[in-house]
Design an enzyme around this catalytic site. Structure first.
Site, PDB file in Angstrom:
ATOM      1  N   GLN A  63      -1.337   1.682  10.031  1.00 48.68           N
ATOM      2  CA  GLN A  63      -0.083   1.846   9.276  1.00 48.68           C
ATOM      3  C   GLN A  63       0.990   2.547  10.106  1.00 48.68           C
ATOM      4  OE1 GLN A  63      -3.110   2.659   8.081  1.00 48.68           O
ATOM      5  NE2 GLN A  63      -3.313   2.201   5.909  1.00 48.68           N
ATOM      6  N   ASN A  65      -5.565  12.168   1.299  1.00 47.16           N
ATOM      7  CA  ASN A  65      -4.593  11.310   1.983  1.00 47.16           C
ATOM      8  C   ASN A  65      -5.357  10.468   3.012  1.00 47.16           C
ATOM      9  OD1 ASN A  65      -1.834  10.461   2.415  1.00 47.16           O
ATOM     10  ND2 ASN A  65      -1.875  11.556   4.365  1.00 47.16           N
ATOM     11  N   LYS A  66      -4.648   9.606   3.678  1.00 47.32           N
ATOM     12  CA  LYS A  66      -5.219   8.670   4.646  1.00 47.32           C
ATOM     13  C   LYS A  66      -6.229   9.339   5.578  1.00 47.32           C
ATOM     14  CE  LYS A  66      -4.719   5.257   4.721  1.00 47.32           C
ATOM     15  NZ  LYS A  66      -5.707   4.419   3.998  1.00 47.32           N
ATOM     16  N   ASP A 107      -2.204  10.757  -1.438  1.00 44.60           N
ATOM     17  CA  ASP A 107      -2.632   9.758  -2.414  1.00 44.60           C
ATOM     18  C   ASP A 107      -3.049  10.408  -3.726  1.00 44.60           C
ATOM     19  OD1 ASP A 107      -2.961   8.416   0.348  1.00 44.60           O
ATOM     20  OD2 ASP A 107      -2.906   6.801  -1.121  1.00 44.60           O
ATOM     21  N   ARG A 137      -7.433  -0.308  -6.737  1.00 40.88           N
ATOM     22  CA  ARG A 137      -7.682   0.734  -5.729  1.00 40.88           C
ATOM     23  C   ARG A 137      -8.126   1.993  -6.473  1.00 40.88           C
ATOM     24  NH1 ARG A 137      -4.727   0.545  -0.706  1.00 40.88           N
ATOM     25  NH2 ARG A 137      -6.247   2.112  -0.068  1.00 40.88           N
ATOM     26  N   ARG A 170       0.858  -1.190   0.000  1.00 42.25           N
ATOM     27  CA  ARG A 170       0.000   0.000   0.000  1.00 42.25           C
ATOM     28  C   ARG A 170       0.888   1.232   0.000  1.00 42.25           C
ATOM     29  NH1 ARG A 170       2.697   1.571   3.651  1.00 42.25           N
ATOM     30  NH2 ARG A 170       1.321   3.360   3.819  1.00 42.25           N
ATOM     31  N   GLY A 171       0.255   2.395  -0.110  1.00 39.21           N
ATOM     32  CA  GLY A 171       1.028   3.630  -0.252  1.00 39.21           C
ATOM     33  C   GLY A 171       1.013   4.001  -1.723  1.00 39.21           C
ATOM     34  N   ALA A 172       0.637   5.244  -2.013  1.00 40.61           N
ATOM     35  CA  ALA A 172       0.395   5.643  -3.407  1.00 40.61           C
ATOM     36  C   ALA A 172       1.573   5.341  -4.341  1.00 40.61           C
ATOM     37  CB  ALA A 172       0.006   7.123  -3.437  1.00 40.61           C
TER      38      ALA A 172
END
Lengths: 347, 347
Positions: free
Chosen positions: B196, B247-248, B237, B89, B46-48
């Protein structure tokens, strides 16, 4: 109420073990006062009003157990037991308020026989319990007047029946608004690390069939930004003379978000939660709890080993962020310092 | 870097399984592209920026596997595989950026033999990987200039080596400031529901021996109020043309808190994170993930059964709350619309 948080029955104190909720409903049967004190320290019972009731019942239990026939010994023991309860949790003032009530009750009737004093202490503890429920129902009634139809209410932590003798403070307001068929909807913050929202508030609202959505604490801002939350109600663990509110960690953040989005932020709490000896929230001790509440969920570790963790159990919401404080004596609005003095007086 | 997030080696893609961190370091060995796509969907990676690299490597792998000798079939398959990755995603734009780069690469050399195209696609994917690391190091260099000595930095989620090909964006800035011996200290939000921060950022910082304190998301406000946090850095993101940052979940709340406490709020992200086709954050799709991420920790249920749960994976931080955006092309300051256009152009 479908479930009793705590009861005094047949010379024993029964405490619903909130650590086991929502998976299991188990009561801890206490025959000695130290078991009650341990249940407070370990958070098997939590919530400012509930731990006040627990301490009162624990003192009644401890004094009843005593074999001594000597009055000096008896009152020395009362001192010791009171001190033991005062050490269980540092922040909620209701604890100290209840201990004080019990000690005063014993001294008021110190001319009587030991067995009479013991009976009067049990009566006093049960009185504190019954009055807490009445108090919460009054808070609910005053508070529900502030809740409009179809309100979308955010609550943080558990200020419900489980946090009190019954009915709840913040959840008392929600219960009452629901009883009045206001068609409300609730957002429940899960309330890390101890998950009082996810475990306890979710459980209470489900039992009461009040519609709600569980969210993680960091989602509240997102739903406010989207206009899906329009009222906030929380409980309190201690309220200073200027209206600063000490409550579960995360409450301050919710208050900042509410202010940013022009959402009213209400605190629901009995008069016993006020500590007018503290001029502001900054004078109140914030309890730091064990790091394992953050690093573990149940027995499962969720973090690397050997790291530094902070775990303050409470934070301070400055009175500027608070729209009103709902008590059993009515709704207190700003200016808080003046109006708290007027309504609360010297308790 | 002590651990590789993803690699392409001997015709296989190896993905570090982030769901098993920090307890176990296990690599998922992918011999078919669908395994890579599944790893993105299930958030093993995960993570853009990292999912952009994964999609590129997945497409290279998928095309290499093909037995066909027919060029029309080959390009039809490229379409299908690209669509499969695009479905993994919805929010991070780096995913679509990387897919686009791979498709363009194939079309650029469509006159060549299929085996040459396959080799060039592998080269392109590895190029994207290598460039991401270089990009992050540039971001780190620009960003570290904004970090003063003894800074107390809050970060949310994981924008680290694990969220990228390596080094990280927000954590790249923190790494660089630490390399420069600025004596920084980091606060790590645990970042519910997927943790995370608690699992990945805590693990990375521990490996790098960068001092940090893990907190629950709802504690950030308390530490800002106490003056213990004076800089915020997060990743992104997707960033709209006006500087709104997706973002998250929880990032928006941190931005509101930072603004309230006059703390600079920085976003660190590569140019591939910008989506200038979106005029504001409101046009960006926010992914809603499975409710079990909230109701369960691992296999353990923490809530009552059968309740309503919300689980938006991201939120939108309006550009007004952002002090600057740190990219590999330099630091972008307000007015964002104008400066993003100037610095990013058409990418």
């Amino acid at each position: 109420m479908k479930v009793e948080t705590i009861t005094y029955k047949g010379g024993l104190v029964y405490i619903l073990d909130q650590k086991k909720l929502p998976q299991k409903k188990v009561y801890i049967k206490c025959s000695r006062y130290q078991q009650v004190a341990d249940a407070i320290t370990r958070m098997n019972i939590r919530g400012a009003p509930a731990i006040g009731v627990a301490a009162a019942m624990g003192i009644a239990l401890g004094m009843s157990e005593l074999k001594t026939k000597n009055k000096v010994d008896f009152f020395n023991q009362l001192d010791k037991i009171s001190r033991d309860f005062a050490k269980t949790r540092p922040t909620a003032v209701n604890l100290f308020w209840a201990i004080d009530k019990m000690v005063k009750c014993a001294h008021r009737c110190e001319e009587k026989s030991l067995s009479s004093i013991k009976k009067l202490l049990i009566k006093e503890a049960i009185d504190i319990y019954n009055k807490d429920i009445q108090t919460n129902k009054k808070i609910g009634k005053y508070g529900a007047q502030l809740i409009h139809k179809k309100a979308m209410i955010l609550t943080h932590c558990n200020a419900g029946a489980l946090a009190t003798a019954g009915y709840g403070t913040a959840l008392g307001v929600i219960r009452k608004a629901h009883e009045q068929k206001k068609n409300i909807k609730v957002f429940v913050d899960e309330t890390r690390p101890y998950l009082q929202g996810a475990r306890l508030t979710a459980w209470e609202l489900k039992e009461e069939k009040i519609p709600f959505t569980l969210i993680t604490d960091n989602m509240a801002g997102y739903f406010m930004y989207q206009g899906k939350i329009n009222v906030v109600i929380v409980g309190a663990d201690r309220i200073a003379a200027n209206g600063d509110v000490v409550n579960k960690i995360g409450t301050y953040t919710v208050s900042v978000l509410a202010r940013k989005h022009n959402i009213p932020f209400y605190v629901a709490a009995p008069v016993s939660t006020f500590d007018i000896t503290k001029s502001s929230g900054k004078e109140i001790v914030i309890e730091e709890r064990n790091f394992q509440e953050v690093t573990h969920i149940g027995k499962k570790r969720i973090t690397p080993k050997g790291i530094e963790v902070a775990n303050p159990a409470f934070d301070i919401t400055p009175h500027d962020d608070i729209t009103a404080i709902i008590t059993e004596k009515g709704v207190i609005k700003p200016p808080f310092k003046k109006n708290i003095k007027r309504i609360i007086g010297n308790k």
